[in-house]
Design a protein around this motif. Structure first.
Motif, short mmCIF file in Angstrom:
data_model
loop_
_atom_site.label_atom_id
_atom_site.label_comp_id
_atom_site.label_asym_id
_atom_site.label_seq_id
_atom_site.Cartn_x
_atom_site.Cartn_y
_atom_site.Cartn_z
N GLU A 195 25.25 28.45 51.31
CA GLU A 195 25.50 28.39 49.81
C GLU A 195 26.31 29.55 49.44
N ALA A 196 26.87 29.36 48.22
CA ALA A 196 27.71 30.25 47.76
C ALA A 196 27.79 29.88 46.15
N MET A 197 27.90 31.08 45.36
CA MET A 197 28.24 31.03 43.86
C MET A 197 28.96 32.07 43.50
N PHE A 198 29.75 31.57 42.38
CA PHE A 198 30.24 32.27 41.37
C PHE A 198 29.62 32.30 40.16
N ALA A 199 29.21 33.28 39.48
CA ALA A 199 28.48 33.10 38.17
C ALA A 199 29.09 34.16 37.21
N VAL A 200 29.07 33.67 35.89
CA VAL A 200 29.47 34.51 34.80
C VAL A 200 28.25 35.35 34.06
N GLY A 201 28.28 36.58 33.98
CA GLY A 201 27.13 37.16 33.52
C GLY A 201 27.60 37.78 31.94
N PRO A 202 26.57 38.61 31.27
CA PRO A 202 26.87 38.85 29.95
C PRO A 202 27.63 40.41 30.11
N SER A 203 28.21 40.65 29.10
CA SER A 203 28.92 42.20 28.97
C SER A 203 27.93 43.08 29.27
N ILE A 204 28.40 43.97 30.26
CA ILE A 204 27.59 45.03 30.60
C ILE A 204 28.41 46.61 30.64
N GLU A 205 27.64 47.56 30.49
CA GLU A 205 28.34 48.95 30.15
C GLU A 205 28.64 49.54 31.52
N ASN A 206 27.56 49.39 32.55
CA ASN A 206 27.95 49.95 33.79
C ASN A 206 27.90 49.18 35.19
N SER A 207 28.42 49.46 36.09
CA SER A 207 28.24 48.86 37.20
C SER A 207 27.14 48.86 37.95
N GLU A 208 26.21 49.73 37.78
CA GLU A 208 24.78 49.62 38.36
C GLU A 208 23.99 48.53 37.64
N GLU A 209 24.19 48.72 36.32
CA GLU A 209 23.24 47.65 35.60
C GLU A 209 23.80 46.24 35.99
N ALA A 210 25.21 46.12 36.16
CA ALA A 210 25.76 44.66 36.66
C ALA A 210 25.18 44.38 38.12
N GLU A 211 25.13 45.21 39.01
CA GLU A 211 24.74 45.30 40.37
C GLU A 211 23.21 44.55 40.37
N LEU A 212 22.41 45.31 39.70
CA LEU A 212 20.91 44.86 39.45
C LEU A 212 20.84 43.71 38.97
N LEU A 213 21.49 43.28 37.88
CA LEU A 213 21.30 41.83 37.33
C LEU A 213 21.96 40.85 38.45
N ALA A 214 23.10 41.20 39.08
CA ALA A 214 23.50 40.20 40.17
C ALA A 214 22.64 40.14 41.55
N TYR A 215 21.55 41.24 41.60
CA TYR A 215 20.60 41.21 42.72
C TYR A 215 19.69 40.04 42.51
#
Length: 161
Positions: free
Chosen positions: A38-58
């Motif tokens: 399986e694979a996915m590309f997803a669009v997430g919300p605007s985020i301020e920093n990469s750590e927050e983005a990584e956690l939401l991606a997790y």
């Protein structure tokens, strides 16, 4: 004697597109032979920093895995702080503590899971998928097929096996 199936490997990554006011999330699940399940590309919300983005991606990649009925996972990401936060047995009282709790809850719902921090170079396929989300307005999913934007990275990974 019955033996559980070998675990699948889930790689995830996130990219912050600050000028576009969105985040890209990439996730890929492969079997023990390196074949794409399986694979996915997803669009997430605007985020301020990469750590927050990584956690939401997790969290998003785990939801994707659970929805696809994967129950034994090696979970790999390249942000050491995120992997440590999830792997810790301590309560997380940060602003993102509820997301950490969500991820832990999803992991505990699996039959078997092993979070693993890897180097950025070992997470290229997920990174390419997250980068590709720059071009998307909606999420895209692949089942048992290699996503075309990640073919070069997949071939490179296969050569390392």
């Amino acid at each position: 004697m019955w033996q559980p199936p070998p675990p699948y490997k889930l790689n995830f990554d996130a990219v912050v597109f600050s000028g576009l006011e969105k985040t890209g999330i990439g996730a890929i699940i492969r079997n023990d032979k390196g074949e794409v399940m399986e694979a996915m590309f997803a669009v997430g919300p605007s985020i301020e920093n990469s750590e927050e983005a990584e956690l939401l991606a997790y969290r998003r990649s785990l939801e994707f895995s659970v929805d696809a009925r994967f129950t034994s996972l090696i979970i790999e990401g390249d942000n050491v702080n995120v992997i440590q936060a999830i792997s810790s047995s301590l309560s997380n009282h940060s602003l993102l503590g509820c997301v950490v709790d969500d991820v832990r809850h999803l992991i505990h719902g699996l039959h078997w899971a092993m979070p693993n921090q890897i180097r950025r170079e070992e997470n290229t396929v997920a990174h390419v998928l997250a980068q590709y989300a720059r071009n998307l307005d909606d999420d895209l999913y692949w089942m048992e097929d290699s996503p075309p934007p990640a073919l070069v990275a997949l071939y490179h990974d296969a050569s390392l096996l």
